[in-house]
Design an enzyme around this catalytic site. Sequence first.
Site, short mmCIF file in Angstrom:
data_model
loop_
_atom_site.label_atom_id
_atom_site.label_comp_id
_atom_site.label_asym_id
_atom_site.label_seq_id
_atom_site.Cartn_x
_atom_site.Cartn_y
_atom_site.Cartn_z
NE ARG A 104 -3.86 0.53 1.99
CZ ARG A 104 -5.00 0.46 2.65
NH1 ARG A 104 -5.15 1.09 3.79
NH2 ARG A 104 -6.00 -0.26 2.17
CG HIS A 121 -8.29 -1.07 -1.94
ND1 HIS A 121 -7.63 -2.29 -1.82
CD2 HIS A 121 -8.52 -0.64 -0.67
CE1 HIS A 121 -7.48 -2.56 -0.54
NE2 HIS A 121 -8.00 -1.58 0.19
#
Length: 416
Positions: free
Chosen positions: A128, A156
Amino acid sequence: MSVTQNVFSSQSRDDDSKGRESRTSMAGRSLVTLDDISTGQILELIHKARYIESNREKVAGTCNGRVLATLFYEPSTRTRLSFETAMLRLGGHVVGFPSAKLSSATKGETVYDTLKVVSNYADVVAIRHPKEGAVLVAADAADVPVINAGDGGHMHPTQTLADLATLDSRLGRFTDITIGLCGDLRFGRTVHSLIETLCRFGGVRFVLISPEELRTPRYVRDVIDASATCSYVETGSLTDVIGDLDALYMTRVQQERFENESDYLRLRDTYVLDTEKMTLAKPNMPVLHPLPRVNEIARDVDKDPRAAYFEQTRQGMLMRMALESSVLGDELAGYDPLGGVDLTVHDDGAQNGQDEGSFARLARSSILIDGVCPNPHCITTSENGLEQRCYRIVTGDDVRTGAAGRRCVYCDAELD
């Protein structure tokens, strides 16, 4: 009947197991966006996650000896713990860092160099990063599969896998639905990934609910426009449309994406879903939310059986177990694949029967160009030595013959 059950029951099985594996194998593949895998592989992951949930003991040693590296340059609770729990439940191990402050990024190390190093330690990486496109850089650098755990306000994909599994569990489908997406649609990477993927399956009517300042980005709306069977409307009122929805996807206004705190404070309370609004909704309308919530869903709604957001967290762990084992090529004991089924017909964005993702990305090619990306959140603004590249996108009423434009390969920002 769920999507995977319906598809599976309507097709004949392929008795050649090697043929099944060759058509659905994800071994060695990175997942930057869900365009990196076919719709058939997405359905396979949902099918596999269901098997895992019912056979926890059987699958417990699937990834014995494997190492997952979780490189989280941004804080995370659900996503990081979900990735790590998934690997631990499969019998593997976890290394990594939970914050950029605890990594060599504080010394100026690039994402590229970090992934070159970590590839020597781990079998798979979940990353991330606050910069959009950072995971693409990571995947290009790494010698092992890299999974996008969120890159800035861009994409995502693993949250989308959890969302699809939840919709399938609650509605038995994620096609032929009207879904409302409410809140921060500009920076909401979960929304962007979900819209793009639902458009590939087709038959979805999107109701985009946001203030003007947080509208869905043009590159995401282009994907809906490119679909022959999907459509959208935009509105500023949740109350006016909630009764028309088959599903509602709430999002928080993300303080960390705002450069001006006053803008955040002005917009953060725009939408609050409460029990009064829920009385206007259909009796089986699931409410999804990627979490964390701030105040956009009143706690009283948690008692409503239509509240599905905590179920999403369980579905997310199961889908990540399915994904991690798949990209590692580790077979689940006793698993009967769905892979013999030809599922390419479900990709609404495919041309000539090829399962290649949405029209918005079909024309993608990596072209080196002069200049810089105008998006201040793009990884090209901070990654040393990274060259600016673009791909061409076709837009207009007929996307195959419309006017061409250029977008950044890393963050999808318009360059023209």
